[in-house]
Enzyme design. Structure first.
Site, PDB file in Angstrom:
ATOM      1  N   THR A   1      54.427  43.955  32.951  1.00 19.70           N
ATOM      2  CA  THR A   1      54.032  42.826  32.233  1.00 19.70           C
ATOM      3  C   THR A   1      53.266  42.908  30.677  1.00 19.70           C
ATOM      4  O   THR A   1      53.304  42.165  29.992  1.00 19.70           O
ATOM      5  CB  THR A   1      53.338  41.915  33.255  1.00 19.70           C
ATOM      6  OG1 THR A   1      52.108  42.485  33.476  1.00 19.70           O
ATOM      7  CG2 THR A   1      54.159  41.685  34.315  1.00 19.70           C
TER       8      THR A   1
ATOM      9  N   CYS B   1      44.299  42.119  34.257  1.00 15.93           N
ATOM     10  CA  CYS B   1      43.834  41.017  35.027  1.00 15.93           C
ATOM     11  C   CYS B   1      42.333  41.433  35.610  1.00 15.93           C
ATOM     12  O   CYS B   1      42.065  42.748  35.925  1.00 15.93           O
ATOM     13  CB  CYS B   1      44.776  40.549  36.230  1.00 15.93           C
ATOM     14  SG  CYS B   1      46.280  40.115  35.557  1.00 15.93           S
TER      15      CYS B   1
ATOM     16  N   CYS C   1      42.775  38.004  40.486  1.00 12.83           N
ATOM     17  CA  CYS C   1      43.865  37.212  39.730  1.00 12.83           C
ATOM     18  C   CYS C   1      44.579  36.639  40.995  1.00 12.83           C
ATOM     19  O   CYS C   1      45.112  37.449  42.022  1.00 12.83           O
ATOM     20  CB  CYS C   1      44.545  38.193  39.024  1.00 12.83           C
ATOM     21  SG  CYS C   1      45.935  37.066  38.028  1.00 12.83           S
TER      22      CYS C   1
ATOM     23  N   CYS D   1      44.179  34.103  35.050  1.00 14.35           N
ATOM     24  CA  CYS D   1      42.562  34.510  35.654  1.00 14.35           C
ATOM     25  C   CYS D   1      41.577  35.014  34.662  1.00 14.35           C
ATOM     26  O   CYS D   1      40.351  34.962  34.872  1.00 14.35           O
ATOM     27  CB  CYS D   1      42.940  35.798  36.297  1.00 14.35           C
ATOM     28  SG  CYS D   1      43.273  37.432  35.490  1.00 14.35           S
TER      29      CYS D   1
ATOM     30  N   ASP E   1      -0.072  43.163  44.176  1.00 19.75           N
ATOM     31  CA  ASP E   1       0.447  41.523  43.784  1.00 19.75           C
ATOM     32  C   ASP E   1      -0.101  40.708  44.948  1.00 19.75           C
ATOM     33  O   ASP E   1       0.257  41.173  45.927  1.00 19.75           O
ATOM     34  CB  ASP E   1       1.752  41.719  43.545  1.00 19.75           C
ATOM     35  CG  ASP E   1       2.317  40.048  43.127  1.00 19.75           C
ATOM     36  OD1 ASP E   1       2.382  39.825  41.808  1.00 19.75           O
ATOM     37  OD2 ASP E   1       2.499  39.202  43.985  1.00 19.75           O
TER      38      ASP E   1
END
Length: 543
Positions: free
Chosen positions: A39, A43, A47, A77, A474
């Site tokens: 394609t 992604c 996705c 996405c 602390d």
């Protein structure tokens, strides 16, 4: 196999990556990107599209690497909008430091030469190192960031395309158009048309409504509690969400009962007012974002403002990794299961954080907050007009270095420490920016008069995003340990904390959230019950 691929393989292998894609595991969003050969798109792992065949998948460590290989971003996405890799928060090496500076917009402002100079390497060395590990050099990484900023502006504002091009950091409109086509396979106008007009939120110039993405669980109540206790009058405020947005021009969509953190931001080109909503009591943290609104005097500061807000809320962290480690501990395990997703808050301005840490030495959080507000009113730059309870930018270190003694109502030793710190920050002797070497910065800080181990550790934890700091002296840590039935003296606390590495900064927040509110509020006082505490060991936990 490319070297950057081997680097990724040292963390997770191809089989693990593909399983994450097949199960749409959002925990890996931002950790790697999946490119599909058939394609031509890339992604995020989560996705929602149909899972591609394994043989068609290639994995990349950065969006820039995928873009450089010729892939375009998936329009479904939006992989460019995922949280950043948690590696860049925590790594102290060249690549981690470079990625933090690129995220802060340094390449856009100073170029690759400026980035290399800040890091102490040549531009060629930097290019080689980033390309080896990430599959993309500094220009490509900055280009990917510009493209994401441009998409955000196109889809959330009505600004002319030409203004967006330069606001996003592009040198020319032609470069902007070419990049948008390559990354999104759309023209700028086509990309803008994908977002319904009603979703654009700029009701007044310079105002942007956006989502700050995060991964994993998020305890936003802890974030707001922490910031509420320390909010400097005039610079910060926490208000009901129904009161937010009155000046930014975009109303908060948060439900009643939700708090909104608001503050002024001093930025490279101008300033901003930022608003971030906590999650509502009925909001599922799995939605994956905090609502944010920004009113900028100069849109070129958008990238930097977003980066600094993300750092403040520690949104690029991997809470699953942190909670898995601390949750297995018999002392902290119950706390983790009761409140997953506690973050280790950073800060929007390391210089401001360091100043406020010194201001808070040996006094209560409330007293330090009041003193910081008075200094901001006297030496800070006022807004053109008040914005709710916000009226001023926190003063820069050059202004505070020249503060009148009468404006610093504190012991002479602490006054000397404050002016020495501000002078060192103003003249560049001490650097606390996103790309600084943590060890070098800590050593320089410790050499300053009146600066001791607690202040150095606190600055490392919040200003320099060090995930593995522990503060054994602390007072809040001591009270938290005592409430858990553990010894609270520094030696015993330090020994107990060794098993919490490499996430001891997060363990501190667990202990602070466990300590009584009274103990936390008084955490700036000298706790003489702690054996062996030095004058700066039990600090001002203000910042």
């Amino acid at each position: 196999m490319p070297l950057w691929w081997r680097r990724l393989d040292s963390v997770i292998d191809d089989d693990t990556r593909y399983r994450a894609v097949d199960s749409r595991d959002a925990r890996f969003d931002g950790v790697f990107f999946t490119a599909v050969r058939t394609t031509g798109i890339y992604c995020r792992p989560s996705c929602p599209a149909v899972t591609p065949k394994r043989v068609n998948c290639t994995f990349f460590p950065t969006a820039a690497a995928a873009q450089g290989a010729g892939y375009r971003a998936c329009r479904r996405c939006r992989p460019d909008s995922v949280p950043g890799s948690p590696e860049w928060n925590h790594r102290a090496d060249l690549v981690g430091r470079a990625m933090r500076l690129i995220g802060d917009g340094v390449v856009d402002r100073e170029g690759v030469a400026g980035l290399a100079d800040r890091l102490g390497y040549s531009a060629r060395q930097l290019q080689r190192q980033l390309t080896t590990e990430l599959g993309a050099g500094p220009l490509a990484l900055a280009r990917a960031q510009r493209a994401q900023t441009a998409r955000l502006l196109l889809q959330t504002t009505e600004l002319p395309v030409t203004e967006i091009a330069f606001a996003a950091g592009f040198a020319s409109v032609r470069q902007f158009n070419e990049t948008i086509r390559e990354v999104y396979d759309r023209t700028p106008s086509g990309l803008r048309a994908e977002m319904a007009t009603g979703h654009r939120g700029a009701a007044r110039p310079g105002t942007i409504s956006l989502r700050l993405a995060y991964r994993g669980a998020l305890d936003s109540e802890h974030l707001m509690d922490f910031l509420t206790l320390r909010a400097v009058p005039g610079v910060e405020e926490i208000v009901p969400s129904t009161q937010a947005g009155t000046r930014t021009g975009v109303s908060s969509s948060a439900p009643n009962g939700v708090r909104t953190y608001r503050r002024t931001l001093a930025l490279p080109y101008g300033h901003a007012v930022a608003e971030v909503d906590e999650l509502g009591p009925d909001t599922d943290w799995r939605r994956g974002w905090l609502d944010c609104r920004l009113r900028l005097t100069d849109l070129r500061d958008l990238t930097t403002a977003v980066y600094r807000l993300r750092a403040l809320f520690d949104l690029d962290a991997d809470p699953d990794a942190v909670d898995a480690r601390l949750g297995a501990d018999p002392v902290l395990g119950g706390l983790v299961r009761a409140r997953p997703g506690l973050r280790s808050l950073g800060h929007v301005d390391p210089h401001e954080l360091a100043v406020r840490a010194v201001l808070g030495q040996q006094i209560s959080v409330a007293a330090a907050r009041t003193l910081a507000g008075r200094l901001a009113d006297k030496y800070g730059v006022p807004l053109a007009e008040p914005d709710g309870g916000l009226r001023v930018l926190f003063p820069d270190t050059a202004a505070l270095a020249g503060a009148e003694p009468g404006d610093l109502p504190m012991p002479q030793s602490r006054r000397r420490a404050l002016t020495g710190l501000c002078t060192a920050l103003a003249d560049g002797t001490l650097r606390l920016d996103a790309g600084v070497d943590r060890e070098q910065a800590a050593a320089t800080l410790l050499d300053l008069p009146g600066i001791g181990p607690w202040t150095v550790g606190y600055v490392r934890m919040r200003a320099l995003a060090d995930p593995d700091v522990f503060l054994p002296t602390d007072a809040g840590v001591r009270h938290g340990l005592l409430r858990l039935g553990q010894a609270g003296d520094p030696k015993a606390a330090d020994a107990a904390a060794r098993v919490w590495a490499p996430w001891r900064s997060y363990a501190i927040h667990r202990l602070w959230s466990t300590a009584s509110p009274e103990a936390v509020a008084a955490a700036g006082t000298v706790d003489r019950a702690i054996p062996g505490s030095a004058s700066n060991s039990v600090k001002g936990e203000q910042a």
